[in-house]
Enzyme design. Structure first.
Site, PDB file in Angstrom:
ATOM      1  N   CYS A   1      -4.729   2.481  -3.625  1.00 54.41           N
ATOM      2  CA  CYS A   1      -3.481   2.959  -3.012  1.00 54.41           C
ATOM      3  C   CYS A   1      -2.341   1.969  -3.231  1.00 54.41           C
ATOM      4  CB  CYS A   1      -3.641   3.237  -1.520  1.00 54.41           C
ATOM      5  SG  CYS A   1      -4.829   4.531  -1.192  1.00 54.41           S
TER       6      CYS A   1
ATOM      7  N   LYS B   1     -10.618  -0.624  10.575  1.00 51.91           N
ATOM      8  CA  LYS B   1     -10.783  -1.774   9.688  1.00 51.91           C
ATOM      9  C   LYS B   1     -11.190  -3.020  10.476  1.00 51.91           C
ATOM     10  CE  LYS B   1      -7.258  -0.170   6.429  1.00 51.91           C
ATOM     11  NZ  LYS B   1      -8.026   0.295   5.274  1.00 51.91           N
TER      12      LYS B   1
ATOM     13  N   ASP C   1       3.080  -4.461   8.002  1.00 52.60           N
ATOM     14  CA  ASP C   1       1.857  -3.678   7.855  1.00 52.60           C
ATOM     15  C   ASP C   1       0.704  -4.665   7.998  1.00 52.60           C
ATOM     16  OD1 ASP C   1      -0.454  -2.556   6.885  1.00 52.60           O
ATOM     17  OD2 ASP C   1       0.438  -1.735   5.065  1.00 52.60           O
TER      18      ASP C   1
ATOM     19  N   HIS D   1       0.870  -1.179   0.000  1.00 54.12           N
ATOM     20  CA  HIS D   1       0.000   0.000   0.000  1.00 54.12           C
ATOM     21  C   HIS D   1       0.912   1.235   0.000  1.00 54.12           C
ATOM     22  CE1 HIS D   1      -2.817   2.909   1.856  1.00 54.12           C
ATOM     23  NE2 HIS D   1      -3.792   2.096   1.501  1.00 54.12           N
TER      24      HIS D   1
ATOM     25  N   GLN E   1      -4.530  -5.266   7.015  1.00 52.48           N
ATOM     26  CA  GLN E   1      -5.518  -6.208   6.463  1.00 52.48           C
ATOM     27  C   GLN E   1      -5.459  -7.575   7.122  1.00 52.48           C
ATOM     28  OE1 GLN E   1      -7.889  -5.148   4.831  1.00 52.48           O
ATOM     29  NE2 GLN E   1      -7.078  -3.191   4.107  1.00 52.48           N
TER      30      GLN E   1
HETATM   31  N1  PMP Z   1      -1.845  -0.721   4.605  1.00 46.28           N
HETATM   32  C1  PMP Z   1      -2.791  -1.477   4.045  1.00 46.28           C
HETATM   33  C2  PMP Z   1      -2.447  -2.852   3.571  1.00 46.28           C
HETATM   34  C3  PMP Z   1      -4.088  -0.974   3.915  1.00 46.28           C
HETATM   35  O1  PMP Z   1      -5.040  -1.731   3.350  1.00 46.28           O
HETATM   36  C4  PMP Z   1      -4.383   0.308   4.397  1.00 46.28           C
HETATM   37  C5  PMP Z   1      -5.772   0.901   4.276  1.00 46.28           C
HETATM   38  N2  PMP Z   1      -6.345   0.789   3.019  1.00 46.28           N
HETATM   39  C6  PMP Z   1      -3.353   1.051   4.989  1.00 46.28           C
HETATM   40  C7  PMP Z   1      -2.101   0.507   5.071  1.00 46.28           C
HETATM   41  C8  PMP Z   1      -3.584   2.430   5.526  1.00 46.28           C
HETATM   42  O2  PMP Z   1      -4.424   2.385   6.622  1.00 46.28           O
HETATM   43  P1  PMP Z   1      -4.996   3.725   7.274  1.00 46.28           P
HETATM   44  O3  PMP Z   1      -5.594   4.497   6.124  1.00 46.28           O
HETATM   45  O4  PMP Z   1      -6.006   3.255   8.244  1.00 46.28           O
HETATM   46  O5  PMP Z   1      -3.850   4.442   7.885  1.00 46.28           O
END
Ligand code: PMP
Length: 404
Positions: free
Chosen positions: A362, A224, A198, A121, A201
């Site tokens: 993203c 999430k 990270d 991401h 997910q």
């Molecule tokens: N890493 C991953 C794998 C994600 O799916 C996301 C959210 N789409 C993020 C980071 C960022 O998370 P947040 O917007 O809650 O900071």
């Protein structure tokens, strides 16, 4: 028994309609919905217990402080960290990773390397690029195979004495691939290299044990995992956090301040400058209680069933292309129908009441590697049903000819 009706009744938003159709919420990877107990806790805090944490002798402030620290312990046990000193509250996964990049980043020198993967991401790419304003660090990128799994041999060949950090997602938000993080950590640690994971997910869909994985840093977001927005967690190994300089300066993170010199607070407060989002932090504990009351193993089994069923039936649709087919993947389905634009597919689905996400999610470098601009993404949570999956398939049958 998995009582789906009872679970759904705990999420009032699922009763609403969109354009006259019952809402089918399949955008859980972006954010999941919130059960009543979590919202009730937020309301209760605002109505009866709101006071700033840590600074007060008065009863309300002490109550708020205890609730915040109780959540810290709740999170610690949820991911099996060794100590609450290793649990830092942030705004989200993004801030958790930025914290490590900006603080641990001080230890990097020109010529050092960071290993990422092609499925990251942007939150696990851009913070490392920002380091290049001060240091000539190189990003090495592990590629994937046609199923969307990491090429582990390529990863191994990238590890060297120049590697200062490995930073990988536990679960891909596009492909659903569950990466072999324990193996990645073991390989990196064999060369003395720390690993950031990270987990944005992973934490909503599987049991995570940071000590079993061996992670040095583990980042995730409350919103999430059925919790409130605005809260994230950074788990960090205490021995590393101790050496790392503060991320932001301000109240709460200090021990003593003069105009010449400041000494910093103990962990974890050293990394928590300013008033934290203590209301939402307190409510996060209720989200974790909710997950525990259903049982993570039950949630995982339910989502897996939905994934298998829906994926199988999606293949009925002519021209269906699914991105990410790794065995044991998480319940996220990224797809395109023939050459139809992802946005058109998403818009037609929206008009029928389906909340799906479209675009690059993203993960533009991953899209580039796949040779596409974006996908449509449907992702499941504990409250989705087979009936919703059937309606989704029906809708796809209906719109596919319009898109052809
Ligand atoms: N890493 C991953 C794998 C994600 O799916 C996301 C959210 N789409 C993020 C980071 C960022 O998370 P947040 O917007 O809650 O900071």
């Amino acid at each position: 028994m998995y009582d789906i009706e009872k679970i759904r009744a705990d999420f009032p938003i699922l009763e609403r309609t969109v354009y006259g159709h019952p809402l089918v919420y399949l955008d859980n990877t972006a954010t999941s919905q919130t059960p009543r107990t979590v919202v009730d806790e937020i309301t209760r805090m605002y109505y009866t217990s709101k006071a700033n944490v840590h600074r007060g002798v008065h009863a309300l402030s002490q109550e708020a402080t205890s609730l915040q620290e109780a959540t810290r312990e709740r999170v610690r046990s949820y991911i099996n960290a060794a100590s609450t000193r290793e649990i830092i509250f942030t705004r989200g996964t993004t801030e958790s990773i930025n914290l490590v990049a900006s603080s641990y980043g001080n230890f990097l020198e020109n010529g050092d390397e960071i290993i990422l993967t092609v499925m990251e991401h942007h939150a696990n790419i851009v913070p490392w690029q920002l380091l290049r304003r001060h240091k000539r660090v190189t990003l090495k990128v592990v590629p994937i195979n046609e199923r969307g799994e990491l090429k582990m041999n390529a990863f191994r060949s990238m590890l060297s004495e120049r590697t200062k950090l490995v930073s990988v997602c536990h679960v891909s938000n596009v492909l659903g691939t569950v990466n072999p993080v324990k193996e990645i950590v073991a390989e990196a640690h064999a060369m003395g290299i720390p690993v950031l994971i990270d987990g944005a997910q992973a934490t909503p869909h599987m049991k995570v044990d940071v000590r079993d994985i061996g992670a040095d840093f583990y980042a995730f977001s409350s919103h999430k995992m059925y919790g409130p927005t605005g809260i994230g967690i950074l788990y960090g190994r205490e021995s590393l956090l101790k050496q790392m300089p503060p991320y932001q300066g301000g109240g709460e993170m200090i021990s003593h301040v003069t105009f010449d010199h400041t000494t910093f607070a103990e962990l974890p407060y050293k990394f928590e400058a300013g008033t934290p989002d203590f209301v939402d932090i307190a409510a996060l504990a209720r989200a974790l209680d909710y997950i525990d009351s259903v049982g993570m193993d039950n949630i995982a089994a339910h989502e897996h069933d939905l994934l298998e069923y829906t994926t199988g039936r999606m293949m009925e649709i002519p021209g269906m292309r699914i991105f990410g087919t790794a065995p044991g993947k998480s319940a996220v389905i990224s797809f395109l129908i023939g050459n139809a634009h992802h946005y058109d597919t998403g818009m037609l689905l929206d008009k029928l009441g389906f909340a799906v996400r479209t675009g690059h999610h993203c993960a533009q470098p991953l899209m580039a590697a796949l040779g596409i601009e974006g996908t449509v993404r449907a992702s499941f949570a504990m409250y989705n049903t087979r009936e919703e999956a059937d309606r989704f398939i029906e809708a796809l049958h209906r719109i596919a000819p319009m898109l052809a």
